[in-house]
Design an enzyme around this catalytic site. Structure first.
Site, short mmCIF file in Angstrom:
data_model
loop_
_atom_site.label_atom_id
_atom_site.label_comp_id
_atom_site.label_asym_id
_atom_site.label_seq_id
_atom_site.Cartn_x
_atom_site.Cartn_y
_atom_site.Cartn_z
N SER A 118 0.82 -1.22 0.00
CA SER A 118 0.00 0.00 0.00
C SER A 118 0.85 1.27 0.00
CB SER A 118 -0.88 0.01 1.25
OG SER A 118 -1.55 1.24 1.38
N TYR A 141 -2.15 0.16 10.08
CA TYR A 141 -2.41 -0.46 8.77
C TYR A 141 -1.16 -0.30 7.88
CZ TYR A 141 -4.09 -0.81 3.96
OH TYR A 141 -4.22 -1.14 2.63
N LYS A 180 -17.37 -2.00 0.94
CA LYS A 180 -16.36 -1.37 1.79
C LYS A 180 -16.96 -0.26 2.67
CE LYS A 180 -12.14 -1.10 0.77
NZ LYS A 180 -10.81 -0.78 0.24
#
Ligand SMILES: NC(=O)c1ccc[n+]([C@@H]2O[C@H](COP(=O)([O-])OP(=O)(O)OC[C@H]3O[C@@H](n4cnc5c(N)ncnc54)[C@H](O)[C@@H]3O)[C@@H](O)[C@H]2O)c1
Length: 312
Positions: A118, A141, A180
């Site tokens: 990411s 994250y 999501k």
């Protein structure tokens, strides 16, 4: 497709947004695709309507199948809600589950693993982000993705017949992100507001820039990594062209035939990123990847699908 060119692929997180797009594309190309998903997070069966392959329902942190061969694995499963603060859960689901998957691959002589990293690994580091710059995650994250990149590098050193490719996705939007919820892209959030006839709400003055990338380009870069990725490496996965929220609103107005003015609201976040941008040189050189979709083309395609004018 003949037996020689037909391959077997595993897509983890295949009931989620990006995984389902990868799974369905591979299947449409004639390959045999198996999905693995625990369906306890954003995974939803509706993302796989029409899918013809097998689905293994399991949490990768707790369970891996034995004795299964695949020509390659696409690993998309993760906690993808960047606001989750439970560090143990994030590290178990993202990092430990990844280690389980890599061990499964090594034990079953699966030589290629392509996984989702990411842009969150860069945090607020200088833009355009280059793969070699120091990582600086701002949340657990992003940290979990940094550790995944470290684990992949180390694992490939210890298993040098394996190629493990990480793709650092930037801001992905496109069909399949409905489940999501609040983590769906700004393109989708703004589409919903405008579709309901409301003025689209963005932080003052809509000029923050993001490297928005259409999910079909994310599928494309995964296929480039599959076909052209020769060495273990991490690559940016984006367009390389940052665009602002006002540009999204302009595209949506055009595609919806509306003329809704943005409503600018105060930004409560003192450290809100002003700009994200990927340097796409490495992916272009080593993977032969070029995005097909500008923001205008991506939103036009996406809206035609959301509006039921196009099913692909
Ligand atoms: N969407 C983006 O903009 C973006 C940006 C950067 C990176 N990524 C990464 O791309 C990947 C796919 O993201 P997405 O947007 O499709 O998210 P998503 O939440 O729609 O998909 C993730 C899927 O993984 C499944 N899953 C999660 N943990 C699991 C586990 N332990 N075992 C089995 N299944 C599990 C979920 O049920 C879900 O179906 C993720 O790794 C994410 O971190 C996404």
């Amino acid at each position: 497709m003949d037996a020689k060119t037909k391959k077997k692929y595993l897509v983890t997180g295949g009931a989620g947004f990006i995984g389902s797009n990868i799974a369905k594309t591979l299947e449409a190309q004639g390959h045999e695709v198996t999905v693995m998903d625990d369906f306890s997070k954003n995974g939803h069966f509706k993302n796989l309507i029409g899918f013809k392959g097998d689905v293994i329902t399991a949490d990768l942190f707790e369970y891996m199948p034995t004795d299964m061969y695949f020509d390659a694995i696409f690993h998309e499963a993760a906690i993808t809600d960047t606001t989750v603060m439970d560090q143990k859960a994030m590290m178990e689901q993202n990092v430990e589950a990844f280690k389980n998957l890599l061990n499964f691959a090594a034990e079953n002589e699966i030589k290629k693993v392509i996984y989702a990293s990411s842009a969150a690994t860069y945090g607020n580091g200088p833009v355009p982000n280059v793969e070699t710059q120091p990582t600086h995650p701002e949340n657990v994250y992003g940290f979990s993705k940094v550790i995944m990149d470290n684990v992949a590098r180390q694992f490939a050193e210890d298993n040098n017949d394996m190629t493990i490719i990480g793709l650092r996705y930037f801001n992905v939007y496109g069909p399949g992100e409905y489940y999501k919820g609040k983590m769906a892209s700004m393109v989708y959030q703004l589409y919903n507001q405008m579709k309901a006839g409301k003025r689209p709400r963005v932080f003052k003055y809509g000029e923050q820039q993001r490297d928005f990338v259409y999910v079909k380009d994310i599928v494309k870069i995964n296929l480039c990594a599959l076909n052209n990725g020769k060495e273990t490496c991490v690559y940016n996965a984006a367009t390389g062209i940052p665009r602002d929220y006002n540009a999204i609103i302009a595209c949506l107005n055009k595609e919806l035939g509306t003329n809704l003015e943005p409503e600018y609201i105060d930004n409560p976040y003192p450290f809100f990123q002003l700009k994200t941008q990927a340097d796409m040189t490495l992916a272009k050189e080593k993977l032969g990847y070029e995005p097909d979709y500008s923001l205008e083309a991506g939103i036009a395609d996406y809206v035609s699908i959301l509006e039921g004018r196009n099913s692909k």
